[in-house]
Scaffold this motif. Structure first.
Motif, PDB file in Angstrom:
ATOM      1  N   ALA A  33       0.478  -1.486  -0.147  1.00  7.93           N
ATOM      2  CA  ALA A  33      -0.193   0.413  -0.013  1.00  7.93           C
ATOM      3  C   ALA A  33       0.688   0.899  -0.137  1.00  7.93           C
ATOM      4  N   PHE A  34       1.855   1.374   0.526  1.00 10.25           N
ATOM      5  CA  PHE A  34       2.791   2.187   0.516  1.00 10.25           C
ATOM      6  C   PHE A  34       3.827   2.666  -0.454  1.00 10.25           C
ATOM      7  N   LEU A  73       1.985   5.370   7.303  1.00 11.38           N
ATOM      8  CA  LEU A  73       3.186   5.247   8.101  1.00 11.38           C
ATOM      9  C   LEU A  73       2.658   4.653   9.472  1.00 11.38           C
ATOM     10  N   LEU A  74       1.868   6.030   9.480  1.00 11.86           N
ATOM     11  CA  LEU A  74       0.879   5.802  10.687  1.00 11.86           C
ATOM     12  C   LEU A  74      -0.007   4.307  10.726  1.00 11.86           C
ATOM     13  N   ASN A  75      -0.455   4.049  10.057  1.00 10.71           N
ATOM     14  CA  ASN A  75      -0.721   2.485   9.715  1.00 10.71           C
ATOM     15  C   ASN A  75      -0.395   1.279   9.620  1.00 10.71           C
ATOM     16  N   SER A  76       0.732   1.607   8.796  1.00  7.33           N
ATOM     17  CA  SER A  76       1.967   0.281   9.476  1.00  7.33           C
ATOM     18  C   SER A  76       1.942   0.472  10.607  1.00  7.33           C
ATOM     19  N   THR A  81       2.814  -3.662  14.859  1.00  8.09           N
ATOM     20  CA  THR A  81       3.208  -2.802  16.692  1.00  8.09           C
ATOM     21  C   THR A  81       1.097  -4.167  17.584  1.00  8.09           C
ATOM     22  N   VAL A  82       0.619  -4.371  16.501  1.00  3.59           N
ATOM     23  CA  VAL A  82      -0.569  -5.012  17.013  1.00  3.59           C
ATOM     24  C   VAL A  82      -0.480  -6.446  16.775  1.00  3.59           C
ATOM     25  N   ALA A  96      -8.335  -2.306  16.245  1.00  5.73           N
ATOM     26  CA  ALA A  96      -7.059  -0.933  16.009  1.00  5.73           C
ATOM     27  C   ALA A  96      -6.730  -1.012  14.030  1.00  5.73           C
ATOM     28  N   LYS A  97      -6.547  -2.139  13.772  1.00  3.71           N
ATOM     29  CA  LYS A  97      -6.521  -2.378  12.164  1.00  3.71           C
ATOM     30  C   LYS A  97      -8.072  -1.674  11.263  1.00  3.71           C
TER      31      LYS A  97
END
Length: 121
Positions: A33-34, A73-76, A81-82, A96-97
């Protein structure tokens, strides 16, 4: 105080720059996606200079494109982390996702809305 916060001054800035480049590299290598958003930005940002719009409008057109990269970037980071905590399915992990994905959806809608308002307005 965190043991990871030991550097100050120029050394801290250089370290932070290295961490940022490592993060961009990890996102580009590991997140399709990035990469897709980078491609979209490689198309839209130069295109913003083709249209006869004010400098403020052009800045806004470019800004929303870059904002979508930031959100991705924050989503990834949330997803990583999850997944680091547990690969087990859990409702809070799903929330969260899903919220990270929703944030990216809103960012993409913002690109469309801003570009349409400026170009058709």
């Amino acid at each position: 105080m965190s043991p990871f916060k030991g550097q100050t001054g120029l050394k801290r800035i250089l370290n932070a720059g290295g961490y940022s480049l490592a993060g961009l590299s990890a996102a580009f290598r590991g997140e399709a996606a990035f990469r897709q958003l980078v491609l979209l930005n490689l198309v839209l940002i130069p295109l913003a200079f083709v249209f006869e719009v004010s400098r403020g409008e052009r800045a806004l057109m470019i800004g929303v494109c870059l904002l979508a990269l930031i959100v991705e970037l924050l989503n990834s980071a949330v997803e990583a982390t999850v997944d680091r905590i547990s690969l087990e399915r859990h409702p809070l992990s799903k929330n969260a996702k899903d919220m990270g994905s929703a944030a990216q959806f809103v960012a993409l809608c913002l690109i469309g809305a801003v570009w349409l308002v400026i170009l058709l307005g």
